[in-house]
Design a protein around this motif. Structure first.
Motif, PDB file in Angstrom:
ATOM      1  N   PRO A  78       0.807  -1.228   0.000  1.00  0.00           N
ATOM      2  CA  PRO A  78       0.000   0.000   0.000  1.00  0.00           C
ATOM      3  C   PRO A  78       0.835   1.270   0.000  1.00  0.00           C
ATOM      4  O   PRO A  78       0.289   2.367  -0.109  1.00  0.00           O
ATOM      5  N   GLU A  79       2.158   1.143   0.107  1.00  0.00           N
ATOM      6  CA  GLU A  79       3.016   2.324   0.208  1.00  0.00           C
ATOM      7  C   GLU A  79       4.082   2.354  -0.881  1.00  0.00           C
ATOM      8  O   GLU A  79       5.217   2.783  -0.658  1.00  0.00           O
ATOM      9  N   TYR A  80       3.706   1.921  -2.079  1.00  0.00           N
ATOM     10  CA  TYR A  80       4.667   2.016  -3.172  1.00  0.00           C
ATOM     11  C   TYR A  80       4.802   3.489  -3.564  1.00  0.00           C
ATOM     12  O   TYR A  80       3.798   4.202  -3.699  1.00  0.00           O
ATOM     13  N   PRO A  81       6.053   3.983  -3.748  1.00  0.00           N
ATOM     14  CA  PRO A  81       6.247   5.403  -4.069  1.00  0.00           C
ATOM     15  C   PRO A  81       5.528   5.813  -5.352  1.00  0.00           C
ATOM     16  O   PRO A  81       5.732   5.219  -6.414  1.00  0.00           O
ATOM     17  N   GLY A  82       4.664   6.835  -5.244  1.00  0.00           N
ATOM     18  CA  GLY A  82       3.944   7.354  -6.388  1.00  0.00           C
ATOM     19  C   GLY A  82       4.503   8.682  -6.839  1.00  0.00           C
ATOM     20  O   GLY A  82       5.518   9.155  -6.315  1.00  0.00           O
TER      21      GLY A  82
END
Length: 503
Positions: free
Chosen positions: A237-241
């Motif tokens: 849920p915290e992949y760098p966008g």
């Protein structure tokens, strides 16, 4: 002044006017036919020459840049260059001008390359992946050792202290602050980082290659994507966008065809797994890339070649010259995928009841010693001061004495009178340096002397006997390739000490 003219030869008999007209008509007819034919022939020759020139240009481009493109493709996270290179046929030598390109080697004939994967705008100049590749022509093999980003250097020659992934960035900014250009700071930073990592591994690292994320994405897209089997579900849920945000990355177990963006996410995702699981995924992607390039002959297709070359120019940075890149490709052309072996340093060290895995030579110190940061330090024996002796031992076994990693023999350890627990202790010692043991048990009978049993034709047996300082008895050993029998005279010694006594 007046001039007169006369015929050089006067013929006594002059041809008739009708006869002259006849030959004039013939000449005009011949010219009317041969003129277009000659014109067609000239045009045809020009087109053939143009096509031949184009072929020569393409062939020259391939020879000059095939290594660079293979490197850009295989640098999944900085790697490999070399799996793809091994599938390409190149001349046995390549000359640029009057000099033949060469690549440096260490005293054992190995060429060692530091491969770096650089972050995007959310972590500019931070290193996301660090791999050391060692190419050995004698065994036609490549060893790949992955280093975790959080590996902490307490002291360096000129880069200060800090995590491995930020040492390059901090040094880069320091150099630019003192007047260095971006290009100068990048090159000097890569060279110095290679020097520091080489000291930590007790080896010479000759060159560095660095690729950024955009380069990887474009390289994967240029070859039409890559098919990978995903062994487990990933939900991050915290992949760098974009713009310093987070986004959900989710992929389910099974076979998937990835484009560049998805392949990058699969390689980088770490919030649902560990950095060490991520290294395993990166190695799987690397294998899939190398397989596709080899099976489909992609680097012989001009449109793929030129697309990758453009990508290389924009997104790959190296301390190597083009001739050296070509020499590296020539050096790696004999490498087979079966002789490429890999390991990663991790904190799965088996201490305090934890799981022990190959490369488990790191540990996590208390955070309050590092301002709350989670870092990794090398396990030291003795515990203080912190040293890199265990890492040096791994480097010597993994890169130097690589026979055990190439032949991967099955090994049994039998306790035939040694102190209780000796077989298990030796098994753990070998395992953490990447030498797995398949059977550990008590022998049916006790004996006085320790010995190593192995077939005479198995080189790994002789190598292991030398490393362990055990006498070698050449004979078949049944179900195992190698059997180590620990007799009453056995005294356990760490590989760190055994190898140091061999130097």
């Amino acid at each position: 002044m007046s001039f007169s003219s006369r015929r050089v030869h006067d013929s006594e008999e002059q041809p008739s006017h009708s006869h002259g007209k006849k030959w004039a008509n013939v000449a005009r007819m011949v010219l009317s036919v041969s003129g277009p034919l000659c014109k067609w022939y000239i045009t045809h020759r020009q087109k053939e020459e143009e096509r031949e020139r184009d072929r020569r240009i393409l062939h020259t481009v391939q020879k000059f840049f095939i290594a660079a493109i293979a490197i850009a493709l295989a640098l999944l996270i900085g790697t490999i260059v070399l799996r793809s290179v091994s599938s390409i046929s190149l001349p046995s030598s390549f000359s640029l001008g009057e000099k033949t390109a060469t690549i440096p080697t260490d005293t054992q004939g190995r060429t060692n390359i530091l491969l770096l994967g650089e972050g995007d705008e959310t972590g500019e100049y931070l290193l996301d992946s660090i791999i050391v590749a060692s190419i050995d022509e004698a065994t036609e093999s490549i060893g790949l050792l992955s280093l975790p980003r959080d590996l902490y250097f307490l002291k360096t020659e000129s880069m200060g202290e800090g995590r491995l992934n930020s040492l390059y960035r901090d040094y880069f900014y320091e150099l630019t602050a003192h007047g260095k250009s971006k290009e100068e700071a990048e090159e000097e930073g890569m060279k110095q980082l290679a020097k520091e990592i080489g000291a930590a591994l007790d080896m010479n690292i000759h060159h560095t290659i660095k690729v950024n994320f955009e380069g990887f994405v474009q390289a994967v897209d240029a070859i039409g994507g890559v098919t990978v089997y995903v062994p487990y579900d990933i939900v991050d849920p915290e992949y760098p966008g974009p713009n310093y945000t987070y986004e959900l990355f989710e992929i389910r177990q099974g076979t998937h065809h990835f484009d560049g963006e998805t392949a990058l996410k699969y390689a980088r995702s770490r919030h649902s797994t560990s950095d060490f699981s991520r290294s395993e995924r990166q190695q799987m992607l690397l294998q899939a890339l190398g397989k596709k390039v080899k099976e489909e002959g992609l680097l012989r297709k001009p449109h793929v070649l030129l697309s990758l070359f453009q990508n290389f120019q924009e997104h790959v940075y190296t301390t190597m010259s083009i001739p050296e890149l070509v020499a590296l490709a020539v050096k790696g052309r004999s490498i087979n995928t079966d002789t490429i072996f890999a390991m990663q340093l991790s904190d799965r060290n088996g201490l305090y009841g934890d799981v022990l895995e190959p490369g488990g030579l790191l540990y996590t110190p208390p955070r309050d010693l590092f301002d709350g940061a989670s870092v990794l330090l090398p396990v030291s024996i003795p515990e203080f001061p912190v040293t890199w002796k265990q890492i040096h031992t791994l480097s010597q076994l993994f890169f130097g004495i690589r026979t055990l990693h190439l032949q991967t023999p099955s090994i049994a350890i039998l306790n035939a009178g040694a102190p209780p627990g000796s077989a298990g202790k030796l098994s753990s010692e070998l395992k953490k340096f990447g030498i797995p043991i398949t059977d550990v048990r008590n022998a049916a009978e006790k004996q006085e002397d320790s010995i190593l049993l192995a077939p005479g034709e198995l080189a790994a047996g002789s190598v292991l006997a030398t490393v362990l300082h055990l006498p070698l008895q050449e004979e078949p050993t049944g179900s195992q390739d190698i059997t180590i029998v620990l007799g009453k005279n056995y005294q356990h010694s760490r590989l760190q000490d055994l190898l140091s006594s061999m130097q």
